[in-house]
Design a protein around this motif. Structure first.
Motif, PDB file in Angstrom:
ATOM      1  N   PHE A   1       0.829  -1.206   0.000  1.00  0.00           N
ATOM      2  CA  PHE A   1       0.000   0.000   0.000  1.00  0.00           C
ATOM      3  C   PHE A   1       0.862   1.254   0.000  1.00  0.00           C
ATOM      4  CE2 PHE A   1      -2.656  -3.243   1.940  1.00  0.00           C
ATOM      5  CZ  PHE A   1      -3.838  -3.074   1.251  1.00  0.00           C
ATOM      6  N   SER A   2       0.354   2.287  -0.652  1.00  0.00           N
ATOM      7  CA  SER A   2       0.996   3.597  -0.638  1.00  0.00           C
ATOM      8  C   SER A   2      -0.099   4.649  -0.785  1.00  0.00           C
ATOM      9  CB  SER A   2       2.013   3.718  -1.768  1.00  0.00           C
ATOM     10  OG  SER A   2       1.391   3.576  -3.018  1.00  0.00           O
ATOM     11  N   TYR A   3       0.269   5.906  -0.582  1.00  0.00           N
ATOM     12  CA  TYR A   3      -0.714   6.975  -0.773  1.00  0.00           C
ATOM     13  C   TYR A   3      -0.050   8.222  -1.300  1.00  0.00           C
ATOM     14  CZ  TYR A   3       0.697   9.062   3.742  1.00  0.00           C
ATOM     15  OH  TYR A   3       1.390   9.631   4.769  1.00  0.00           O
TER      16      TYR A   3
ATOM     17  N   LYS B   1      -2.824  18.668  -4.083  1.00  0.00           N
ATOM     18  CA  LYS B   1      -2.759  20.041  -3.572  1.00  0.00           C
ATOM     19  C   LYS B   1      -3.985  20.418  -2.743  1.00  0.00           C
ATOM     20  CE  LYS B   1       0.083  21.787  -7.310  1.00  0.00           C
ATOM     21  NZ  LYS B   1       0.157  22.721  -8.446  1.00  0.00           N
ATOM     22  N   ASP B   2      -5.141  19.825  -3.075  1.00  0.00           N
ATOM     23  CA  ASP B   2      -6.366  20.146  -2.341  1.00  0.00           C
ATOM     24  C   ASP B   2      -6.641  19.151  -1.205  1.00  0.00           C
ATOM     25  OD1 ASP B   2      -7.090  17.956  -3.851  1.00  0.00           O
ATOM     26  OD2 ASP B   2      -8.960  18.819  -4.570  1.00  0.00           O
ATOM     27  N   ASN B   3      -5.587  18.452  -0.752  1.00  0.00           N
ATOM     28  CA  ASN B   3      -5.644  17.485   0.356  1.00  0.00           C
ATOM     29  C   ASN B   3      -6.522  16.266   0.065  1.00  0.00           C
ATOM     30  OD1 ASN B   3      -3.753  18.599   1.999  1.00  0.00           O
ATOM     31  ND2 ASN B   3      -5.212  19.711   3.253  1.00  0.00           N
ATOM     32  N   THR B   4      -6.700  15.952  -1.183  1.00  0.00           N
ATOM     33  CA  THR B   4      -7.330  14.691  -1.544  1.00  0.00           C
ATOM     34  C   THR B   4      -6.258  13.619  -1.456  1.00  0.00           C
ATOM     35  OG1 THR B   4      -8.880  15.782  -3.035  1.00  0.00           O
ATOM     36  CG2 THR B   4      -8.517  13.436  -3.389  1.00  0.00           C
ATOM     37  N   ILE B   5      -6.613  12.469  -0.872  1.00  0.00           N
ATOM     38  CA  ILE B   5      -5.646  11.392  -0.705  1.00  0.00           C
ATOM     39  C   ILE B   5      -6.038  10.239  -1.616  1.00  0.00           C
ATOM     40  CG2 ILE B   5      -4.692   9.712   0.906  1.00  0.00           C
ATOM     41  CD1 ILE B   5      -5.141  11.812   3.091  1.00  0.00           C
ATOM     42  N   PHE B   6      -5.064   9.762  -2.360  1.00  0.00           N
ATOM     43  CA  PHE B   6      -5.251   8.636  -3.259  1.00  0.00           C
ATOM     44  C   PHE B   6      -4.507   7.445  -2.668  1.00  0.00           C
ATOM     45  CE2 PHE B   6      -5.442  12.526  -5.707  1.00  0.00           C
ATOM     46  CZ  PHE B   6      -6.614  12.364  -6.427  1.00  0.00           C
ATOM     47  N   LEU B   7      -5.235   6.404  -2.316  1.00  0.00           N
ATOM     48  CA  LEU B   7      -4.634   5.190  -1.770  1.00  0.00           C
ATOM     49  C   LEU B   7      -4.415   4.194  -2.895  1.00  0.00           C
ATOM     50  CD1 LEU B   7      -6.769   4.755   1.456  1.00  0.00           C
ATOM     51  CD2 LEU B   7      -4.383   5.397   1.330  1.00  0.00           C
ATOM     52  N   ASP B   8      -3.216   3.624  -2.916  1.00  0.00           N
ATOM     53  CA  ASP B   8      -2.848   2.665  -3.951  1.00  0.00           C
ATOM     54  C   ASP B   8      -2.534   1.316  -3.330  1.00  0.00           C
ATOM     55  OD1 ASP B   8      -2.946   4.734  -5.819  1.00  0.00           O
ATOM     56  OD2 ASP B   8      -0.822   5.210  -5.565  1.00  0.00           O
ATOM     57  N   TYR B   9      -2.867   0.261  -4.052  1.00  0.00           N
ATOM     58  CA  TYR B   9      -2.483  -1.101  -3.698  1.00  0.00           C
ATOM     59  C   TYR B   9      -1.679  -1.639  -4.869  1.00  0.00           C
ATOM     60  CZ  TYR B   9      -2.736  -6.066  -2.700  1.00  0.00           C
ATOM     61  OH  TYR B   9      -2.410  -7.382  -2.467  1.00  0.00           O
ATOM     62  N   GLU B  10      -0.427  -1.956  -4.623  1.00  0.00           N
ATOM     63  CA  GLU B  10       0.493  -2.416  -5.661  1.00  0.00           C
ATOM     64  C   GLU B  10       0.449  -1.496  -6.874  1.00  0.00           C
ATOM     65  OE1 GLU B  10      -0.182  -6.609  -6.227  1.00  0.00           O
ATOM     66  OE2 GLU B  10       0.795  -7.061  -4.306  1.00  0.00           O
TER      67      GLU B  10
ATOM     68  N   ASP C   1       5.107   2.401  13.161  1.00  0.00           N
ATOM     69  CA  ASP C   1       6.094   1.990  12.168  1.00  0.00           C
ATOM     70  C   ASP C   1       5.424   1.782  10.812  1.00  0.00           C
ATOM     71  OD1 ASP C   1       4.694  -0.394  12.488  1.00  0.00           O
ATOM     72  OD2 ASP C   1       6.307  -1.395  13.573  1.00  0.00           O
ATOM     73  N   ASP C   2       6.220   1.369   9.825  1.00  0.00           N
ATOM     74  CA  ASP C   2       5.691   1.171   8.472  1.00  0.00           C
ATOM     75  C   ASP C   2       4.627   0.087   8.424  1.00  0.00           C
ATOM     76  OD1 ASP C   2       6.982   3.150   7.094  1.00  0.00           O
ATOM     77  OD2 ASP C   2       8.563   1.860   6.286  1.00  0.00           O
ATOM     78  N   LYS C   3       4.813  -0.968   9.187  1.00  0.00           N
ATOM     79  CA  LYS C   3       3.830  -2.058   9.158  1.00  0.00           C
ATOM     80  C   LYS C   3       2.485  -1.577   9.715  1.00  0.00           C
ATOM     81  CE  LYS C   3       3.470  -6.975   9.691  1.00  0.00           C
ATOM     82  NZ  LYS C   3       4.161  -8.212   9.981  1.00  0.00           N
ATOM     83  N   ALA C   4       2.516  -0.734  10.739  1.00  0.00           N
ATOM     84  CA  ALA C   4       1.279  -0.170  11.284  1.00  0.00           C
ATOM     85  C   ALA C   4       0.598   0.709  10.239  1.00  0.00           C
ATOM     86  CB  ALA C   4       1.567   0.613  12.549  1.00  0.00           C
ATOM     87  N   LYS C   5       1.385   1.461   9.488  1.00  0.00           N
ATOM     88  CA  LYS C   5       0.830   2.299   8.422  1.00  0.00           C
ATOM     89  C   LYS C   5       0.213   1.438   7.329  1.00  0.00           C
ATOM     90  CE  LYS C   5       3.845   6.226   9.202  1.00  0.00           C
ATOM     91  NZ  LYS C   5       4.852   7.128   8.643  1.00  0.00           N
ATOM     92  N   GLN C   6       0.875   0.337   6.991  1.00  0.00           N
ATOM     93  CA  GLN C   6       0.337  -0.577   5.990  1.00  0.00           C
ATOM     94  C   GLN C   6      -1.005  -1.146   6.448  1.00  0.00           C
ATOM     95  OE1 GLN C   6       1.547  -1.619   2.782  1.00  0.00           O
ATOM     96  NE2 GLN C   6       2.657   0.290   3.117  1.00  0.00           N
ATOM     97  N   LEU C   7      -1.094  -1.490   7.731  1.00  0.00           N
ATOM     98  CA  LEU C   7      -2.338  -2.044   8.268  1.00  0.00           C
ATOM     99  C   LEU C   7      -3.469  -1.013   8.226  1.00  0.00           C
ATOM    100  CD1 LEU C   7      -3.788  -4.418   9.539  1.00  0.00           C
ATOM    101  CD2 LEU C   7      -2.992  -3.618  11.764  1.00  0.00           C
TER     102      LEU C   7
END
Length: 88
Positions: A15-17, A21-30, A54-60
């Motif tokens: 996962f990533s995000y 600029k307008d604080n819209t968040i786009f979440l990505d999976y792979e 940590d990173d794993k908590a963010k991934q969860l």
């Protein structure tokens, strides 16, 4: 967290995000966009990410928000994800 991620998929950081600029968040999976967060939902997400240990908590956190975890969808990047995201 060991009982939550039994197959250690979150160690791979699927996962990533991105924040616009307008604080819209786009979440990505792979590297595929799976969810868009705006307004209060986006602010709450950012607060939770800042508080993560940590990173794993963010991934969860991202896995739970996208509801793309523990359903079998996380098994392969080559699976047919469009049906899962389109509500089919």
């Amino acid at each position: 967290m060991k009982n939550i991620d039994k197959r250690n998929r979150l160690d791979e950081s699927p996962f990533s995000y991105r924040i616009s600029k307008d604080n819209t968040i786009f979440l990505d999976y792979e590297n595929r966009q799976v969810k868009i967060l705006k307004g209060k939902e986006a602010n709450k997400f950012l607060e939770r990410m800042e508080a993560a240990d940590d990173d794993k908590a963010k991934q969860l956190i991202m896995a739970k928000i996208t509801r793309n975890f523990k359903r079998g969808n996380e098994k392969s990047a080559n699976s047919d994800k469009q049906n899962n995201f389109m509500g089919s």
